[in-house]
Design a protein around this motif. Structure first.
Motif, mmCIF file in Angstrom:
data_model
loop_
_atom_site.group_PDB
_atom_site.id
_atom_site.type_symbol
_atom_site.label_atom_id
_atom_site.label_comp_id
_atom_site.label_asym_id
_atom_site.label_seq_id
_atom_site.Cartn_x
_atom_site.Cartn_y
_atom_site.Cartn_z
ATOM 1 N N THR A 28 -29.896 13.046 -43.077
ATOM 2 C CA THR A 28 -31.287 13.115 -42.630
ATOM 3 C C THR A 28 -31.448 12.428 -41.274
ATOM 4 O OG1 THR A 28 -32.051 13.148 -44.916
ATOM 5 C CG2 THR A 28 -33.662 12.539 -43.253
ATOM 6 N N VAL A 29 -30.855 11.268 -41.112
ATOM 7 C CA VAL A 29 -30.946 10.549 -39.835
ATOM 8 C C VAL A 29 -30.310 11.373 -38.712
ATOM 9 C CG1 VAL A 29 -30.107 8.525 -38.563
ATOM 10 C CG2 VAL A 29 -31.134 8.243 -40.817
ATOM 11 N N ILE A 30 -29.176 12.002 -38.989
ATOM 12 C CA ILE A 30 -28.502 12.820 -37.970
ATOM 13 C C ILE A 30 -29.383 14.000 -37.566
ATOM 14 C CG2 ILE A 30 -26.545 14.368 -37.560
ATOM 15 C CD1 ILE A 30 -24.867 12.388 -39.277
ATOM 16 N N VAL A 56 -36.513 4.459 -33.727
ATOM 17 C CA VAL A 56 -35.222 5.143 -33.854
ATOM 18 C C VAL A 56 -34.098 4.183 -33.458
ATOM 19 C CG1 VAL A 56 -33.801 7.041 -32.958
ATOM 20 C CG2 VAL A 56 -36.190 7.448 -33.549
ATOM 21 N N GLY A 57 -34.339 3.374 -32.439
ATOM 22 C CA GLY A 57 -33.364 2.359 -32.050
ATOM 23 C C GLY A 57 -33.141 1.347 -33.164
ATOM 24 N N THR A 58 -34.193 1.005 -33.882
ATOM 25 C CA THR A 58 -34.066 0.083 -35.013
ATOM 26 C C THR A 58 -33.222 0.709 -36.122
ATOM 27 O OG1 THR A 58 -36.212 -0.881 -34.480
ATOM 28 C CG2 THR A 58 -35.369 -1.273 -36.701
ATOM 29 N N ILE A 59 -33.400 1.998 -36.354
ATOM 30 C CA ILE A 59 -32.571 2.704 -37.345
ATOM 31 C C ILE A 59 -31.107 2.658 -36.920
ATOM 32 C CG2 ILE A 59 -32.053 4.988 -38.324
ATOM 33 C CD1 ILE A 59 -35.115 5.496 -38.240
ATOM 34 N N ALA A 60 -30.847 2.832 -35.632
ATOM 35 C CA ALA A 60 -29.473 2.750 -35.126
ATOM 36 C C ALA A 60 -28.901 1.350 -35.358
ATOM 37 C CB ALA A 60 -29.426 3.108 -33.647
ATOM 38 N N GLU A 61 -29.701 0.314 -35.117
ATOM 39 C CA GLU A 61 -29.247 -1.064 -35.357
ATOM 40 C C GLU A 61 -28.880 -1.274 -36.824
ATOM 41 O OE1 GLU A 61 -32.132 -3.976 -34.077
ATOM 42 O OE2 GLU A 61 -32.615 -2.719 -32.352
ATOM 43 N N ILE A 62 -29.707 -0.781 -37.720
ATOM 44 C CA ILE A 62 -29.436 -0.921 -39.160
ATOM 45 C C ILE A 62 -28.130 -0.216 -39.513
ATOM 46 C CG2 ILE A 62 -30.244 -0.270 -41.473
ATOM 47 C CD1 ILE A 62 -33.126 -0.717 -40.334
ATOM 48 N N GLY A 63 -27.914 0.975 -38.953
ATOM 49 C CA GLY A 63 -26.665 1.695 -39.202
ATOM 50 C C GLY A 63 -25.458 0.940 -38.688
ATOM 51 N N TRP A 107 -21.786 7.874 -37.678
ATOM 52 C CA TRP A 107 -22.356 9.047 -36.998
ATOM 53 C C TRP A 107 -23.875 9.003 -37.001
ATOM 54 C CZ3 TRP A 107 -20.375 11.776 -33.447
ATOM 55 C CH2 TRP A 107 -19.018 12.062 -33.417
ATOM 56 N N ALA A 108 -24.468 8.597 -38.104
ATOM 57 C CA ALA A 108 -25.928 8.498 -38.177
ATOM 58 C C ALA A 108 -26.435 7.454 -37.168
ATOM 59 C CB ALA A 108 -26.370 8.145 -39.595
ATOM 60 N N ALA A 109 -25.772 6.312 -37.113
ATOM 61 C CA ALA A 109 -26.173 5.266 -36.164
ATOM 62 C C ALA A 109 -25.991 5.749 -34.726
ATOM 63 C CB ALA A 109 -25.358 4.000 -36.403
ATOM 64 N N PHE A 110 -24.874 6.442 -34.454
ATOM 65 C CA PHE A 110 -24.636 6.924 -33.092
ATOM 66 C C PHE A 110 -25.652 7.988 -32.689
ATOM 67 C CE2 PHE A 110 -22.455 9.618 -29.917
ATOM 68 C CZ PHE A 110 -22.326 8.663 -28.914
ATOM 69 N N SER A 111 -25.990 8.889 -33.597
ATOM 70 C CA SER A 111 -26.968 9.925 -33.250
ATOM 71 C C SER A 111 -28.342 9.312 -32.996
ATOM 72 C CB SER A 111 -27.028 11.009 -34.332
ATOM 73 O OG SER A 111 -27.482 10.489 -35.547
ATOM 74 N N ALA A 112 -28.717 8.311 -33.790
ATOM 75 C CA ALA A 112 -29.989 7.628 -33.558
ATOM 76 C C ALA A 112 -29.958 6.856 -32.239
ATOM 77 C CB ALA A 112 -30.308 6.690 -34.722
ATOM 78 N N ALA A 113 -28.841 6.207 -31.951
ATOM 79 C CA ALA A 113 -28.709 5.471 -30.685
ATOM 80 C C ALA A 113 -28.734 6.423 -29.492
ATOM 81 C CB ALA A 113 -27.416 4.659 -30.684
ATOM 82 N N LEU A 114 -28.118 7.580 -29.631
ATOM 83 C CA LEU A 114 -28.119 8.572 -28.553
ATOM 84 C C LEU A 114 -29.531 9.088 -28.287
ATOM 85 C CD1 LEU A 114 -26.297 10.105 -26.578
ATOM 86 C CD2 LEU A 114 -26.036 11.864 -28.330
ATOM 87 N N ALA A 115 -30.283 9.382 -29.343
ATOM 88 C CA ALA A 115 -31.670 9.829 -29.169
ATOM 89 C C ALA A 115 -32.503 8.723 -28.513
ATOM 90 C CB ALA A 115 -32.272 10.233 -30.513
#
Length: 185
Positions: A28-30, A56-63, A107-115
């Motif tokens: 879902t995050v991806i 979204v950046g916070t979601i990346a941090e959690i990942g 991958w989920a963290a990277f996709s959130a960080a990329l966005a």
């Protein structure tokens, strides 16, 4: 004896349920991050979008923290196993669960960080220190992902250990870059 078996079965079922939730959440995050990546280019900078991409950046941090927890769970498991602590099985279960889903979480963290990073790099008028520290962090994260892919797909034998050490070293460098970005960015 039957109580122990029931506990093992329950533990196995909860692990499967948790595993399914992790897979669902990661996918879902991806998907959402990919959609936001495109939406960020279409909408431009608004207060609502800036706030949303901060989340979204916070979601990346959690990942990232969750993926890093694999390393800590392994070290904790090894120490508790030596000392024969009560919680060894729980830590071992957490370690196995994190190891099984480490790539998806990454991958989920990277996709959130990329966005998050692409939006703030291309759309905002933020302070340049924040943009540069974020860009350096995103590049470090990208290199970490590349070494993780090589490790996952093609490294075997001695190459595996070498790439694992490089991946761990890159994780430390990335962690410092992320810390700088969070503190000063």
């Amino acid at each position: 004896m039957s109580i122990w078996r029931e506990k093992e079965e329950w533990s196995g079922m909860s692990k499967n349920a948790l595993s399914k939730w992790i897979k669902f959440g990661g996918c879902t995050v991806i998907v959402i991050s990919a959609g936001l990546f495109i939406l960020g280019f279409m909408t431009g900078e608004t207060d609502l979008m800036s706030e949303f991409f901060e989340k979204v950046g916070t979601i990346a941090e959690i990942g990232v923290i969750t993926a890093f927890a694999l390393w800590m769970a392994r070290l904790l498991f090894l120490q508790l196993k030596k000392r024969n602590f009560i919680f060894v099985k729980s830590v071992q279960l957490a370690f196995k669960l994190l190891r099984e889903h480490h790539t998806l979480i990454g991958w989920a963290a990277f996709s959130a960080a990329l966005a998050h990073g692409s939006y703030f790099f291309l759309q905002t008028n933020e302070e340049w220190e924040s943009i540069y520290s974020g860009l350096a962090t995103l590049i470090g994260f990208g290199i970490l992902v590349i070494f993780g892919l090589i490790l996952d797909k093609s490294a075997r034998g001695k190459k595996y250990l070498t790439f694992k050490k490089v991946h761990q070293a890159m994780a430390i460098v990335f962690g410092f870059a992320l810390g700088i970005h969070l503190l000063f960015g």
